[in-house]
Design an enzyme around this catalytic site. Structure first.
Site, short mmCIF file in Angstrom:
data_model
loop_
_atom_site.label_atom_id
_atom_site.label_comp_id
_atom_site.label_asym_id
_atom_site.label_seq_id
_atom_site.Cartn_x
_atom_site.Cartn_y
_atom_site.Cartn_z
N LYS A 61 8.00 -5.17 10.95
CA LYS A 61 7.92 -6.49 10.30
C LYS A 61 7.09 -7.45 11.16
CE LYS A 61 10.12 -6.01 6.46
NZ LYS A 61 11.47 -5.44 6.46
N LYS A 69 5.39 6.17 3.31
CA LYS A 69 6.38 6.28 2.24
C LYS A 69 5.99 5.42 1.04
CE LYS A 69 9.28 2.47 3.82
NZ LYS A 69 10.58 1.85 3.88
N LYS A 74 6.19 -0.90 -2.40
CA LYS A 74 5.91 -1.73 -3.57
C LYS A 74 4.46 -2.20 -3.65
CE LYS A 74 10.68 -2.69 -4.09
NZ LYS A 74 11.86 -3.31 -3.55
#
Ligand code: TRP
Length: 329
Positions: free
Chosen positions: A111, A194, A197
């Site tokens: 992040k 992976k 979105k």
């Protein structure tokens, strides 16, 4: 009966990764365990959703949960923020979580790298809130995708530390769980990592068939195998991984052999893959649209689920306060 807890953040529609990594296991587990499935809307606040779409995001995930087949008659489905007891346990667990270990968490470091302008303390303590979600129901098993493995390890550590500090054996240490032997990781369509979105990478359960065909057809591949038996490249391997969860074994075998003999046409593989994905998603999309329009039903589900979850959570909080040493005057 064992207790199962899992949640999904309400940050947009569910994708195939959520479905095969988590929700599909929920469906199997709800039959034989005491299950709590929730929508992690407190967790979604780390990315600052706007007040005018927070509710719609929650509602969408809820409708999709139900459309996938989670049954509110046998499992407890609830919204995280309907159970404020979890925030109390979160505060209490913050006292046994060390800043150093939180800073070293992979998801936190990622992040920081991706959003250097929004490194809020909620991101740092994200694993503590997640641990509270889980152990507030004293869960044994947590069906999640591979990306959550480290968070589960931290949950176990916090539970153990609490037990040790207060010399009790109160919280069980929950395990990440999948019906196969291994946790599932569904890759994205853009060749690496992976499914998520981001644009061109994820397939949503609510995507129209035409959208799915388009996304799959533009998935990254390579220029084709040149040697018999050659190992597929990463992007091609990813398509095979998705195929393994949506297609018949004979389909997978056919294209595997085609690849091994250098005869494969990626266009054919993608066409087949798209159709097999649509077979999974189409019924879900149709049901989700119907459920989304039924506000009364949704309201009933969250009211009843919230009540059951609060009952379980408040019992734990009462016990924990006593263990810590709070007494009534
Ligand atoms: N961190 C999980 C994810 O991003 C969501 C989550 C929050 C969760 N609390 C949880 C999952 C408790 C399992 C149990 O997917």
């Amino acid at each position: 009966m064992e207790t199962v807890v899992s949640g999904i953040r309400s940050t947009g529609n569910l994708h195939l990764g959520n479905y095969f990594g988590a929700v599909k296991n929920f469906l199997k587990m709800q039959e034989e365990n005491k299950c709590f499935f929730f929508i992690a809307d407190y967790h979604s606040l780390t990315t600052h959703p706007r007040p005018d779409n927070l509710h719609a995001n929650i509602k969408q995930v809820l409708a999709e949960y139900l459309a996938c087949g989670i049954d509110p008659e046998i499992a407890t489905i609830f919204i995280q923020s309907d159970v404020p007891e979890v925030t109390e346990l979160y505060l209490l667990l913050n006292m046994v979580a060390y800043v150093g270990e939180l800073e070293r968490t992979t998801s936190f470091k990622e992040k920081i790298r991706k959003h250097p302008d929004n490194i809020n303390a909620g991101l740092l303590t994200y694993p503590v809130l997640m641990a509270a979600d889980i152990i507030i129901h004293r869960a044994n098993k947590v069906p999640v995708g591979k990306d959550q493995e480290q968070h589960l390890e931290m949950t176990r550590r916090f539970a153990r530390r609490f037990n040790t500090l207060y010399e009790v054996n109160y919280f069980p240490e929950p395990d990440a769980y999948n019906f196969g032997n291994e946790l599932v990781k569904i890759p994205g369509l853009d060749g690496a990592g992976k499914m998520g979105k981001s644009e061109g990478n994820g397939i949503f359960l609510t995507d129209e068939p035409s959208v799915i065909r388009k996304k799959v057809m533009s998935a990254v591949t390579d220029s084709g195998p040149t040697l018999p038996g050659q190992e597929p490249s990463e992007p091609v391997k990813n398509l095979f991984t998705i195929m393994k969860v949506v297609s018949e074994p004979s389909t997978v075998e056919y294209f595997t052999n085609q690849h091994a003999s250098c005869q494969i046409r990626y266009g054919d593989l993608k066409k087949q893959l798209a159709e097999d994905i649509i077979k999974v998603t189409d019924p879900i999309r149709n049901r989700a649209n119907g459920i989304l329009a039924d506000n009364k039903y949704l309201a009933k589900v969250v009211r009843e689920g919230g009540e059951r979850a609060r009952e379980s959570a408040s019992k734990t909080i009462r016990d924990v306060r006593e263990i810590i040493g709070y007494k009534q005057f």
